[in-house]
Design a protein around this motif. Structure first.
Motif, PDB file in Angstrom:
ATOM      1  N   LEU A   1       0.673  -1.159   0.034  1.00  0.00           N
ATOM      2  CA  LEU A   1      -0.065   0.145   0.056  1.00  0.00           C
ATOM      3  C   LEU A   1       1.063   1.281   0.134  1.00  0.00           C
TER       4      LEU A   1
ATOM      5  N   ILE B   1       0.232  -2.681  -4.707  1.00  0.00           N
ATOM      6  CA  ILE B   1      -0.915  -3.725  -4.622  1.00  0.00           C
ATOM      7  C   ILE B   1      -0.802  -4.515  -5.767  1.00  0.00           C
TER       8      ILE B   1
ATOM      9  N   LEU C   1      -9.212  -3.607  -1.242  1.00  0.00           N
ATOM     10  CA  LEU C   1      -8.135  -2.464  -0.891  1.00  0.00           C
ATOM     11  C   LEU C   1      -8.155  -1.279  -2.161  1.00  0.00           C
TER      12      LEU C   1
END
Length: 220
Positions: A15, A174, A197
């Protein structure tokens, strides 16, 4: 869940790498793409200071870079990426093609934002003796501000997905996390977490951008 907890440090790192890619590429695209978009509008045929031949050349170059498939661009500029950052893998290397692709993409959006304003305000400003710089700063950019904010939102959302593509060549983020665990190791739950996410990140950016654009829109 035990596997997700086990991979949490790597997921957090992924992230942070995605944030780094977007956090560098998008501001540079706004910083360089905004004046480029203004230039395209100002020097278009029939505009404030038309330069048809030069405009056609620059516009064609912008179109070429903007429409270039990102994965092909990523590979094609490997020598340039190595020259700039000293490597062709990792987050730093991924930022280079993302930025190169984002600048013309955003510039074209800025040009469209300004073009959609019409010529009324520009003509009125010129009639009152405003200079070209004053028209750009005090009329065009002010009136186009909500549209430009919307364009920043669109560009950010688009390049979040582009940042996932660099995972195919070890770019981090990611996308790289999802490919390593969801594709190569067949850990579907891990890949689903990565996808969720990404969706949440895009949703937050879109919501924030839309809200800011409404706040700055003096017509509302």
């Amino acid at each position: 869940m035990e596997r997700i907890i086990e991979l949490r440090p790597e997921l957090v790192q992924a992230l942070l790498e995605t944030f780094a890619m977007i956090g560098v590429a998008i501001p540079i695209a706004v910083l360089l793409g905004t004046p480029l978009g203004i230039w395209l509008f100002v020097h278009a045929p029939g505009s404030i200071a038309p330069q048809p031949k030069l405009h056609a050349f620059v516009s064609g170059l912008v179109n070429m870079l903007r429409s270039f498939p990102f994965l092909i661009l990523l590979i094609a500029i490997i020598p340039f990426t190595r020259f700039v950052v000293g490597t062709t893998v990792g987050t730093a290397a991924a930022i280079v093609p993302l930025t190169i692709n984002a600048i013309p993409y955003f510039a074209r959006l800025v040009e469209q934002n300004i073009t959609q304003l019409g010529t009324g305000a520009v003509e009125a400003s010129r009639a009152m003796g405003a200079t070209r710089g004053q028209i750009i700063r005090n009329v065009l950019l002010v009136d186009a501000k909500p549209g430009i904010i919307g364009s920043i939102t669109i560009t950010t959302v688009s390049f979040i997905s582009y940042s996932a593509m660099v995972g195919l060549v070890g770019g981090g983020g990611i996308g790289d996390f999802a490919i390593r665990y969801g594709y190569y190791r067949y850990e579907t739950p891990v890949m689903i977490i990565a996808v969720v996410l990404m969706v949440l990140l895009v949703t937050m950016v879109q919501w924030g951008g839309n809200r800011l654009a409404r706040v700055t829109d003096k017509r509302l």
